[in-house]
Write a protein that holds these residues in place. Structure first.
Motif: not given
Length: 177
Positions: A50-51, A55-59, A83-86
């Protein structure tokens, strides 16, 4: 497919939401499988996908239409997974023991083999696991993986070799127990 994808991306850049839905439909399954392979958790994988699409849509305006879309998309997916796993590793997560034991008791042999592979993959370092996922789950070439991960092709080949060797050692070790 490439020409069709370019037309689709041009439409998305102009704000066509139906075009974005088509793009989503064509990438959702594989991106979910990739995120799941990295996280080994359906809920986390769904959040990551989902994230990623947000991000694809925004960028999308920053995407260079002369380059292939797939590596650009998977670069975002892999970065979002990392990022999520971190973020997730900073939280204290406990395993639901009852559910896990129930699941293990009702598995078929094929499911156990797959779970053995998943367990072995979890033991690999993240950068080795990621190249294996991109190569064997998503069918990327070494060149595409290098582009997605922003690495030299020889580095990718080296990581694939080391990852396969580590995987063999882990699976061999599991089988010997």
């Amino acid at each position: 497919m490439v020409d069709q994808e370019i037309r689709l991306i041009k439409k998305i850049k102009k704000g066509n939401q139906q075009a974005f839905k088509k793009l989503y439909d064509s990438y959702a399954d594989y991106s979910l499988r990739t995120a799941y392979a990295i996280t080994n958790n359906n809920s986390d994988a769904s959040d990551i996908v989902q994230e990623t699409f947000i991000k694809v849509y925004r960028n999308i305006d920053s995407f260079d239409i002369r380059k292939p879309f797939r590596p650009w998309f998977y670069q975002i997916l892999v970065n979002e997974s990392r990022r999520y796993m971190k973020k997730k590793s900073k939280e204290d997560i406990s395993i639901e023991t009852e559910r896990l034991l129930d699941h293990l008791n009702h598995q078929t042999e094929e499911e156990r083999d797959f779970e053995q592979l998943e367990t072995a993959m979890e033991q690999l370092e993240e950068h080795h696991r990621t190249v294996l996922i991109l190569k064997y789950l998503n069918g990327f070439s070494e060149k595409d993986i290098a582009e997605v991960l922003e690495l030299n092709v020889n580095t990718v080949k080296s990581r694939l070799y080391k990852a396969r060797q580590q995987l063999k050692a882990v699976i061999g070790g599991v089988a010997d127990e």
